[in-house]
Design an enzyme around this catalytic site. Structure first.
Site, PDB file in Angstrom:
ATOM      1  N   LYS A  13       4.879 -26.122  15.861  1.00  0.00           N
ATOM      2  CA  LYS A  13       6.115 -25.886  16.635  1.00  0.00           C
ATOM      3  C   LYS A  13       7.016 -24.864  15.937  1.00  0.00           C
ATOM      4  CE  LYS A  13       7.354 -30.259  16.390  1.00  0.00           C
ATOM      5  NZ  LYS A  13       6.250 -30.764  15.533  1.00  0.00           N
ATOM      6  N   ARG A  88      12.500 -35.947  21.107  1.00  0.00           N
ATOM      7  CA  ARG A  88      11.373 -36.744  20.604  1.00  0.00           C
ATOM      8  C   ARG A  88      11.100 -37.954  21.474  1.00  0.00           C
ATOM      9  NH1 ARG A  88       9.399 -35.184  15.355  1.00  0.00           N
ATOM     10  NH2 ARG A  88      10.800 -33.550  14.705  1.00  0.00           N
ATOM     11  N   ARG A 127       1.314 -26.389   3.724  1.00  0.00           N
ATOM     12  CA  ARG A 127       2.461 -25.598   4.217  1.00  0.00           C
ATOM     13  C   ARG A 127       3.403 -25.192   3.072  1.00  0.00           C
ATOM     14  NH1 ARG A 127       5.965 -28.002   8.985  1.00  0.00           N
ATOM     15  NH2 ARG A 127       6.062 -29.809   7.620  1.00  0.00           N
ATOM     16  N   ARG A 171       4.545 -40.130   9.197  1.00  0.00           N
ATOM     17  CA  ARG A 171       5.016 -39.246  10.276  1.00  0.00           C
ATOM     18  C   ARG A 171       3.973 -39.142  11.387  1.00  0.00           C
ATOM     19  NH1 ARG A 171       5.857 -34.061   7.191  1.00  0.00           N
ATOM     20  NH2 ARG A 171       6.485 -33.162   9.169  1.00  0.00           N
TER      21      ARG A 171
HETATM   22  P1  AP5 Z   1       4.536 -25.817  11.514  1.00  0.00           P
HETATM   23  O1  AP5 Z   1       4.775 -24.724  12.488  1.00  0.00           O
HETATM   24  O2  AP5 Z   1       5.463 -25.921  10.366  1.00  0.00           O
HETATM   25  O3  AP5 Z   1       4.378 -27.217  12.269  1.00  0.00           O
HETATM   26  P2  AP5 Z   1       5.482 -28.095  13.011  1.00  0.00           P
HETATM   27  O4  AP5 Z   1       4.882 -28.581  14.269  1.00  0.00           O
HETATM   28  O5  AP5 Z   1       6.778 -27.358  13.105  1.00  0.00           O
HETATM   29  O6  AP5 Z   1       5.563 -29.282  11.968  1.00  0.00           O
HETATM   30  P3  AP5 Z   1       6.818 -30.038  11.355  1.00  0.00           P
HETATM   31  O7  AP5 Z   1       6.263 -30.840  10.203  1.00  0.00           O
HETATM   32  O8  AP5 Z   1       7.958 -29.119  11.031  1.00  0.00           O
HETATM   33  O9  AP5 Z   1       7.222 -30.941  12.534  1.00  0.00           O
HETATM   34  P4  AP5 Z   1       7.997 -32.244  12.471  1.00  0.00           P
HETATM   35  O10 AP5 Z   1       8.277 -32.482  13.887  1.00  0.00           O
HETATM   36  O11 AP5 Z   1       7.316 -33.324  11.737  1.00  0.00           O
HETATM   37  O12 AP5 Z   1       9.242 -31.907  11.506  1.00  0.00           O
HETATM   38  P5  AP5 Z   1      10.739 -31.471  11.783  1.00  0.00           P
HETATM   39  O13 AP5 Z   1      11.086 -30.466  10.784  1.00  0.00           O
HETATM   40  O14 AP5 Z   1      10.946 -31.177  13.223  1.00  0.00           O
HETATM   41  O15 AP5 Z   1       3.027 -25.629  10.974  1.00  0.00           O
HETATM   42  C1  AP5 Z   1       2.538 -26.445   9.941  1.00  0.00           C
HETATM   43  C2  AP5 Z   1       1.602 -25.603   9.042  1.00  0.00           C
HETATM   44  O16 AP5 Z   1       0.445 -25.284   9.796  1.00  0.00           O
HETATM   45  C3  AP5 Z   1       2.194 -24.277   8.574  1.00  0.00           C
HETATM   46  O17 AP5 Z   1       1.819 -24.076   7.254  1.00  0.00           O
HETATM   47  C4  AP5 Z   1       1.555 -23.232   9.478  1.00  0.00           C
HETATM   48  O18 AP5 Z   1       1.357 -21.999   8.810  1.00  0.00           O
HETATM   49  C5  AP5 Z   1       0.241 -23.875   9.844  1.00  0.00           C
HETATM   50  N1  AP5 Z   1      -0.194 -23.578  11.202  1.00  0.00           N
HETATM   51  C6  AP5 Z   1       0.561 -23.702  12.328  1.00  0.00           C
HETATM   52  N2  AP5 Z   1      -0.149 -23.359  13.423  1.00  0.00           N
HETATM   53  C7  AP5 Z   1      -1.392 -23.037  12.966  1.00  0.00           C
HETATM   54  C8  AP5 Z   1      -2.587 -22.588  13.619  1.00  0.00           C
HETATM   55  N3  AP5 Z   1      -2.658 -22.422  14.962  1.00  0.00           N
HETATM   56  N4  AP5 Z   1      -3.675 -22.344  12.867  1.00  0.00           N
HETATM   57  C9  AP5 Z   1      -3.623 -22.493  11.507  1.00  0.00           C
HETATM   58  N5  AP5 Z   1      -2.525 -22.914  10.829  1.00  0.00           N
HETATM   59  C10 AP5 Z   1      -1.413 -23.172  11.554  1.00  0.00           C
HETATM   60  O19 AP5 Z   1      11.502 -32.847  11.490  1.00  0.00           O
HETATM   61  C11 AP5 Z   1      11.612 -33.342  10.169  1.00  0.00           C
HETATM   62  C12 AP5 Z   1      12.228 -34.725  10.225  1.00  0.00           C
HETATM   63  O20 AP5 Z   1      13.552 -34.635  10.782  1.00  0.00           O
HETATM   64  C13 AP5 Z   1      11.495 -35.731  11.117  1.00  0.00           C
HETATM   65  O21 AP5 Z   1      10.478 -36.399  10.384  1.00  0.00           O
HETATM   66  C14 AP5 Z   1      12.620 -36.686  11.520  1.00  0.00           C
HETATM   67  O22 AP5 Z   1      12.894 -37.600  10.487  1.00  0.00           O
HETATM   68  C15 AP5 Z   1      13.820 -35.757  11.639  1.00  0.00           C
HETATM   69  N6  AP5 Z   1      13.986 -35.245  13.010  1.00  0.00           N
HETATM   70  C16 AP5 Z   1      13.852 -33.958  13.422  1.00  0.00           C
HETATM   71  N7  AP5 Z   1      14.088 -33.869  14.744  1.00  0.00           N
HETATM   72  C17 AP5 Z   1      14.382 -35.113  15.171  1.00  0.00           C
HETATM   73  C18 AP5 Z   1      14.715 -35.665  16.441  1.00  0.00           C
HETATM   74  N8  AP5 Z   1      14.773 -34.874  17.549  1.00  0.00           N
HETATM   75  N9  AP5 Z   1      14.946 -36.979  16.530  1.00  0.00           N
HETATM   76  C19 AP5 Z   1      14.917 -37.780  15.420  1.00  0.00           C
HETATM   77  N10 AP5 Z   1      14.593 -37.318  14.175  1.00  0.00           N
HETATM   78  C20 AP5 Z   1      14.333 -36.003  14.074  1.00  0.00           C
END
Ligand code: AP5
Length: 212
Positions: A13, A88, A127, A171
């Site tokens: 994402k 979410r 990552r 997660r």
């Molecule tokens: P990346 O693009 O970073 O993946 P992502 O889907 O953004 O993963 P996140 O871990 O950031 O998502 P998340 O939802 O757990 O965390 P968030 O920060 O939102 O890609 C990952 C890796 O893969 C990278 O190294 C990339 O290079 C590689 N990659 C990507 N695509 C690829 C491909 N096609 N091929 C090869 N490699 C690839 O949230 C963090 C925390 O905040 C949550 O755990 C929660 O506690 C809180 N939080 C955030 N939003 C909310 C909400 N709305 N409600 C409640 N709590 C929330």
């Protein structure tokens, strides 16, 4: 245009949101990045959020929705935005719908990126993120030219606390998009489902086509 990017942790994402923002100039709003900024800044919200984030739990809706509504009330979000990691669940989706309806707008596209668990684990474990500009890398799939250094701004690269194996498993167990949320957007006829196992460039191309 308002777009929501849905998918499990590691689906891509954030990476795709950065690419779409660069291609379309659409504002990228990541609730995860916002929470991490609060944690880094030691704010009261950051302290509360970190209790949940450090265990791989979602931050409670009351805190998350309030933060998001405040963010989209700012002038730079007047014309549109791409939400990465929000909503979410259905209550968050309904809060977003209501806020946008209040300004005669709506979510135009919901893009669901999926990938199998073994791929998600490998992506999160490898990552690296720029401490300065936030650009995302992967040590094998999308490495920087020089290990530990951002190609774009020469900032230092780091790994997220919640990418440690124990928290990652939590997660993945707790944070996959719920069926009811996916159905919310399917019913509105704005859902596109994308195979996130394809290459980074292939996923970007499909997403850009979906929102064209
Ligand atoms: P990346 O693009 O970073 O993946 P992502 O889907 O953004 O993963 P996140 O871990 O950031 O998502 P998340 O939802 O757990 O965390 P968030 O920060 O939102 O890609 C990952 C890796 O893969 C990278 O190294 C990339 O290079 C590689 N990659 C990507 N695509 C690829 C491909 N096609 N091929 C090869 N490699 C690839 O949230 C963090 C925390 O905040 C949550 O755990 C929660 O506690 C809180 N939080 C955030 N939003 C909310 C909400 N709305 N409600 C409640 N709590 C929330």
């Amino acid at each position: 245009m308002f777009i929501v990017l849905l998918g499990p942790p590691g689906a891509g994402k954030g990476t795709q949101a950065q690419r779409i923002a660069a291609a379309t100039q659409l504002l990228h709003i990541s609730t995860g990045d916002m929470f991490r900024e609060h944690v880094k800044g030691g704010t009261e919200l950051g302290k509360q959020a970190n209790e949940y984030m450090s265990k791989g739990d979602l931050v409670p809706d009351a805190l998350t929705i309030q933060m998001l509504l405040e963010r989209i009330g700012r002038a730079d979000a007047a014309e549109g935005a791409m939400f990465d990691g929000f909503p979410r669940n259905v209550p968050q989706a309904e809060a977003l719908d209501a806020a946008l309806a209040g300004r005669a707008a709506k979510v135009d596209h919901a893009l669901l990126i999926s990938a199998p668990d073994d791929e998600l684990l490998s992506r999160l474990g490898g990552r690296w993120i720029c401490r300065n500009c936030g650009h995302l890398y992967h040590e094998r799939n999308d490495p920087p030219k020089k290990a530990g250094i951002c190609d774009l701004c020469t900032g230092e690269l780091y790994q997220r606390e919640d990418d440690r194996p124990g928290v990652v498993m939590a997660r993945l167990e707790k944070q996959k998009p719920p069926v009811a949320l996916i159905e919310h957007y399917r019913k509105a006829d704005i859902l596109s489902e994308i195979d996130g196992k394809q290459s980074l460039d292939a996923v970007t191309a499909v997403l850009l086509e979906a929102i064209k």
